[in-house]
Design a protein around this motif. Structure first.
Motif, PDB file in Angstrom:
ATOM      1  N   TYR A  17      33.919  35.201  37.373  1.00 29.71           N
ATOM      2  CA  TYR A  17      33.227  35.422  36.096  1.00 29.71           C
ATOM      3  C   TYR A  17      32.546  36.783  35.996  1.00 29.71           C
ATOM      4  O   TYR A  17      31.677  36.968  35.160  1.00 29.71           O
ATOM      5  N   ALA A  18      32.970  37.730  36.819  1.00 32.78           N
ATOM      6  CA  ALA A  18      32.445  39.097  36.728  1.00 32.78           C
ATOM      7  C   ALA A  18      33.310  39.814  35.680  1.00 32.78           C
ATOM      8  O   ALA A  18      34.255  40.526  36.009  1.00 32.78           O
ATOM      9  N   HIS A  19      32.972  39.597  34.438  1.00 28.63           N
ATOM     10  CA  HIS A  19      33.807  40.018  33.308  1.00 28.63           C
ATOM     11  C   HIS A  19      34.008  41.522  33.194  1.00 28.63           C
ATOM     12  O   HIS A  19      34.949  41.968  32.555  1.00 28.63           O
ATOM     13  N   ASN A  20      33.165  42.318  33.803  1.00 20.23           N
ATOM     14  CA  ASN A  20      33.272  43.773  33.652  1.00 20.23           C
ATOM     15  C   ASN A  20      34.051  44.472  34.763  1.00 20.23           C
ATOM     16  O   ASN A  20      34.232  45.689  34.713  1.00 20.23           O
ATOM     17  N   ILE A  21      34.536  43.720  35.749  1.00 23.27           N
ATOM     18  CA  ILE A  21      35.332  44.335  36.812  1.00 23.27           C
ATOM     19  C   ILE A  21      36.689  44.723  36.230  1.00 23.27           C
ATOM     20  O   ILE A  21      37.436  43.879  35.746  1.00 23.27           O
ATOM     21  N   LYS A  22      36.990  46.023  36.281  1.00 25.14           N
ATOM     22  CA  LYS A  22      38.261  46.523  35.746  1.00 25.14           C
ATOM     23  C   LYS A  22      39.286  46.765  36.841  1.00 25.14           C
ATOM     24  O   LYS A  22      40.479  46.691  36.606  1.00 25.14           O
ATOM     25  N   SER A  23      38.789  47.076  38.047  1.00 24.50           N
ATOM     26  CA  SER A  23      39.725  47.323  39.151  1.00 24.50           C
ATOM     27  C   SER A  23      39.098  46.893  40.470  1.00 24.50           C
ATOM     28  O   SER A  23      37.881  46.883  40.615  1.00 24.50           O
ATOM     29  N   VAL A  24      39.985  46.551  41.386  1.00 23.53           N
ATOM     30  CA  VAL A  24      39.582  46.200  42.742  1.00 23.53           C
ATOM     31  C   VAL A  24      40.446  47.037  43.668  1.00 23.53           C
ATOM     32  O   VAL A  24      41.672  47.060  43.537  1.00 23.53           O
ATOM     33  N   THR A  25      39.807  47.757  44.566  1.00 25.63           N
ATOM     34  CA  THR A  25      40.545  48.553  45.541  1.00 25.63           C
ATOM     35  C   THR A  25      40.130  48.120  46.945  1.00 25.63           C
ATOM     36  O   THR A  25      39.079  47.494  47.131  1.00 25.63           O
ATOM     37  N   PHE A  26      40.959  48.475  47.881  1.00 30.80           N
ATOM     38  CA  PHE A  26      40.712  48.091  49.267  1.00 30.80           C
ATOM     39  C   PHE A  26      40.724  49.356  50.112  1.00 30.80           C
ATOM     40  O   PHE A  26      41.645  50.165  50.029  1.00 30.80           O
ATOM     41  N   GLU A  27      39.669  49.511  50.907  1.00 28.20           N
ATOM     42  CA  GLU A  27      39.548  50.699  51.754  1.00 28.20           C
ATOM     43  C   GLU A  27      40.758  50.798  52.683  1.00 28.20           C
ATOM     44  O   GLU A  27      41.271  49.782  53.176  1.00 28.20           O
ATOM     45  N   GLU A  28      41.210  52.020  52.902  1.00 25.44           N
ATOM     46  CA  GLU A  28      42.344  52.247  53.791  1.00 25.44           C
ATOM     47  C   GLU A  28      42.067  51.632  55.156  1.00 25.44           C
ATOM     48  O   GLU A  28      40.959  51.690  55.670  1.00 25.44           O
ATOM     49  N   GLY A  29      43.076  50.991  55.718  1.00 25.83           N
ATOM     50  CA  GLY A  29      42.920  50.323  57.007  1.00 25.83           C
ATOM     51  C   GLY A  29      42.326  48.926  56.869  1.00 25.83           C
ATOM     52  O   GLY A  29      41.841  48.361  57.848  1.00 25.83           O
ATOM     53  N   SER A  30      42.395  48.370  55.671  1.00 30.29           N
ATOM     54  CA  SER A  30      41.815  47.051  55.390  1.00 30.29           C
ATOM     55  C   SER A  30      42.293  45.990  56.376  1.00 30.29           C
ATOM     56  O   SER A  30      43.473  45.942  56.737  1.00 30.29           O
ATOM     57  N   LYS A  31      41.348  45.132  56.789  1.00 31.81           N
ATOM     58  CA  LYS A  31      41.642  44.020  57.692  1.00 31.81           C
ATOM     59  C   LYS A  31      41.632  42.688  56.944  1.00 31.81           C
ATOM     60  O   LYS A  31      41.588  41.629  57.555  1.00 31.81           O
ATOM     61  N   LEU A  32      41.691  42.755  55.624  1.00 38.42           N
ATOM     62  CA  LEU A  32      41.637  41.553  54.790  1.00 38.42           C
ATOM     63  C   LEU A  32      42.803  40.623  55.098  1.00 38.42           C
ATOM     64  O   LEU A  32      43.949  41.056  55.179  1.00 38.42           O
ATOM     65  N   GLU A  33      42.482  39.323  55.265  1.00 39.00           N
ATOM     66  CA  GLU A  33      43.493  38.311  55.561  1.00 39.00           C
ATOM     67  C   GLU A  33      43.605  37.248  54.484  1.00 39.00           C
ATOM     68  O   GLU A  33      44.648  36.618  54.340  1.00 39.00           O
ATOM     69  N   LYS A  34      42.506  37.023  53.755  1.00 36.30           N
ATOM     70  CA  LYS A  34      42.523  35.917  52.799  1.00 36.30           C
ATOM     71  C   LYS A  34      41.705  36.243  51.560  1.00 36.30           C
ATOM     72  O   LYS A  34      40.617  36.785  51.655  1.00 36.30           O
ATOM     73  N   ILE A  35      42.267  35.871  50.403  1.00 37.62           N
ATOM     74  CA  ILE A  35      41.545  35.898  49.136  1.00 37.62           C
ATOM     75  C   ILE A  35      41.142  34.446  48.887  1.00 37.62           C
ATOM     76  O   ILE A  35      42.000  33.579  48.712  1.00 37.62           O
ATOM     77  N   GLY A  36      39.862  34.157  48.918  1.00 34.65           N
ATOM     78  CA  GLY A  36      39.361  32.793  48.812  1.00 34.65           C
ATOM     79  C   GLY A  36      39.556  32.159  47.449  1.00 34.65           C
ATOM     80  O   GLY A  36      39.887  32.824  46.456  1.00 34.65           O
ATOM     81  N   ALA A  37      39.318  30.870  47.392  1.00 37.00           N
ATOM     82  CA  ALA A  37      39.466  30.100  46.158  1.00 37.00           C
ATOM     83  C   ALA A  37      38.598  30.694  45.047  1.00 37.00           C
ATOM     84  O   ALA A  37      37.417  30.977  45.257  1.00 37.00           O
ATOM     85  N   ALA A  38      39.225  30.933  43.914  1.00 35.93           N
ATOM     86  CA  ALA A  38      38.544  31.434  42.711  1.00 35.93           C
ATOM     87  C   ALA A  38      37.780  32.735  42.938  1.00 35.93           C
ATOM     88  O   ALA A  38      36.860  33.054  42.194  1.00 35.93           O
ATOM     89  N   ALA A  39      38.167  33.492  43.944  1.00 35.90           N
ATOM     90  CA  ALA A  39      37.439  34.718  44.304  1.00 35.90           C
ATOM     91  C   ALA A  39      37.281  35.685  43.135  1.00 35.90           C
ATOM     92  O   ALA A  39      36.239  36.304  42.979  1.00 35.90           O
ATOM     93  N   PHE A  40      38.309  35.812  42.315  1.00 32.83           N
ATOM     94  CA  PHE A  40      38.263  36.715  41.162  1.00 32.83           C
ATOM     95  C   PHE A  40      38.527  35.957  39.854  1.00 32.83           C
ATOM     96  O   PHE A  40      38.899  36.563  38.855  1.00 32.83           O
ATOM     97  N   SER A  41      38.340  34.666  39.876  1.00 36.05           N
ATOM     98  CA  SER A  41      38.610  33.846  38.696  1.00 36.05           C
ATOM     99  C   SER A  41      37.826  34.325  37.480  1.00 36.05           C
ATOM    100  O   SER A  41      36.644  34.661  37.580  1.00 36.05           O
ATOM    101  N   SER A  42      38.512  34.396  36.347  1.00 29.43           N
ATOM    102  CA  SER A  42      37.903  34.751  35.057  1.00 29.43           C
ATOM    103  C   SER A  42      37.300  36.149  35.025  1.00 29.43           C
ATOM    104  O   SER A  42      36.339  36.390  34.302  1.00 29.43           O
ATOM    105  N   CYS A  43      37.875  37.069  35.787  1.00 30.81           N
ATOM    106  CA  CYS A  43      37.495  38.482  35.680  1.00 30.81           C
ATOM    107  C   CYS A  43      38.307  39.047  34.516  1.00 30.81           C
ATOM    108  O   CYS A  43      39.403  39.584  34.696  1.00 30.81           O
TER     109      CYS A  43
END
Length: 170
Positions: A17-43
């Motif tokens: 519900y963060a309605h004003n987020i226009k973009s999401v970027t990931f720092e180079e070398g990201s160690k991200l493994e999982k996008i959780g439930a509803a993490a960006f829902s309704s953006c």
């Protein structure tokens, strides 16, 4: 929003519900493994996202109702897309699915009204019920020969669907 390289999980409802987020970027070398439930829902202002290599799972409702989301690049490391992960992303026109994907959950891409074509890669074994329900501009689908199950109502309401290629193995 920039996600730091040492973050391994974007937690459940982290940016929902963060309605004003226009973009999401990931720092180079990201160690991200999982996008959780509803993490960006309704953006509602998010228009595109390129997930970094290393992400294995996109959980239930992760991008649900991101109505302005037009394109998604899913890395080759993703093996599962959860239920409702991209449900009601009305502006979504293209999705590139990785070769390693095994499971697409129920209603994962339901109601993506501008999604015109999808190629489901070999390796996919489970296609959840209602996965593409209500994708009214979807015109063609090619099912892989590795598919073991197709859920109920997977293509219900896909009124523009003209071509579906079903391999003999199904």
């Amino acid at each position: 929003v920039e996600i730091g390289k040492d973050i391994t999980v974007v937690g459940n409802y982290a940016f929902a519900y963060a309605h004003n987020i226009k973009s999401v970027t990931f720092e180079e070398g990201s160690k991200l493994e999982k996008i959780g439930a509803a993490a960006f829902s309704s953006c509602g202002s998010l228009t595109s996202i390129t997930l970094p290599e290393g992400v294995v799972s996109i959980e239930e409702g992760a991008f649900n109702a991101c109505t302005q989301l037009k394109s998604v690049v899913i890395p080759s490391t993703v093996v599962s897309i959860g239920n409702n992960a991209f449900n009601s992303c009305h502006a979504l026109t293209s999705v590139v699915l990785p070769k390693n994907i095994k499971t697409i959950g129920e209603s994962a891409f339901a109601n993506c009204q501008n999604l015109m074509a999808i190629t489901l890669p070999n390796g996919l074994t489970n296609l959840g019920g209602s996965a593409f329900m209500g994708c009214v501009t979807l015109q063609s689908v090619e099912l892989p020969n590795t598919l073991a199950s197709i859920g109920a109502q997977t293509f219900l309401g896909c009124s523009s669907l003209r071509t579906i290629t079903i391999p003999a193995s199904i």
